[in-house]
Design a protein around this motif. Structure first.
Motif: not given
Length: 280
Positions: A242, A246, A248
């Motif tokens: 990560d 970000d 995700r």
């Protein structure tokens, strides 16, 4: 200014989990205090900083400075940059001693991990640190644990209940899938130190993975289902990390004031979630 305490062993803590957490917390305006066994400056796992020694030729002094697989397994550029800044930070260079820890004087506790048995066992087996973890949970402070740091929390038994502080909570930690994958690779590439990625090995008669982080943590919980993992293929891959912008690839679990994560690939999101609880 909220103060976060980060205890570390004398050596071999994970540089990503320590340095990125420090960077995120300090950038958020929080004060960080480090604690080591004797008050001397600690050092992170140098293999995870440089990648040298993680290839088949890593035992050869003239060749180890040219890592190949080591460049993949080591801390990523963002984490290495954070580590380079950390080693010059006054807090890192002036830690307190573990016996000097006063949970009443801090606002939160962060437990980083690391896997190399040489240095991590003193951290994972410390009665002083276990008592500090119990005190933090009793006071209702934000507590964050990542990777083997969750194992320290799981081993912290509240004498009033006779149970781990994680009993009755949801958590994640280094999964056996991630731990086994790294161990299997290192058993080949680092053949002279085949258990580099295993802090504890199974005893005769114990099933495969019995001493893994996931299985030991699970044994401390109220139910096996309280250990959480992700089915997301990106998050499970162990190849994508990560960033601050970000989340995700990260898998982070929150249970009240407690935050947990699996490995260095979760650490930006993990530290951000903990920083938010400190601020609150």
């Amino acid at each position: 200014m909220p103060t976060a305490l980060i205890p570390v062993p004398s050596r071999d803590s994970d540089p990503s989990e320590v340095a990125v957490s420090w960077r995120v917390l300090t950038d958020a305006g929080h004060r960080v205090v480090f604690a080591t066994p004797d008050g001397a400056k600690a050092s992170c796992d140098e293999l995870m900083v440089t990648g040298e020694g993680l290839d088949l030729w890593g035992a050869v002094p003239a060749l180890r400075r040219f890592p190949l697989l080591g460049r993949v397994l080591r801390a990523d550029p963002v984490a290495r940059s954070a580590h380079a800044a950390l080693v010059d930070d006054p807090a890192w260079n002036s830690p307190i001693r573990w016996p000097e820890i006063d949970i009443a004087a801090v606002d939160g506790l962060l437990l980083p991990g690391g896997h190399r048995a040489r240095g991590m066992r003193e951290y994972l087996e410390s009665p002083v640190l276990r008592a500090a973890v119990v005190a933090a949970f009793r006071r209702g402070l934000p507590v964050a644990a990542v990777c083997h740091g969750v194992l320290l929390a799981a081993r912290s038994v509240d004498p009033e209940t006779g149970r781990s502080v994680l009993h009755g909570r949801k958590t994640t930690a280094l999964t056996w899938a991630l731990e086994r994958k790294a161990w299997q690779v290192a058993r080949v590439t680092r053949f002279w130190d085949r258990d580099y990625y295993r802090t504890y090995r199974e005893e005769p008669g114990q099933p495969d993975g019995y001493m893994s982080v996931q299985q030991e943590v699970t044994r401390a919980l109220a139910a096996p289902s309280d250990f959480l993992d992700t089915a997301d293929p990106v998050q499970r891959s162990g190849r994508v990390r990560d960033r601050l912008d970000d989340e995700r690839p990260a898998f982070v679990v929150e249970d009240g004031q407690y935050v947990s994560a699996r490995w260095p690939g979760d650490v930006h999101t993990f530290a951000k979630r903990f920083a938010a609880k400190l601020q609150a």
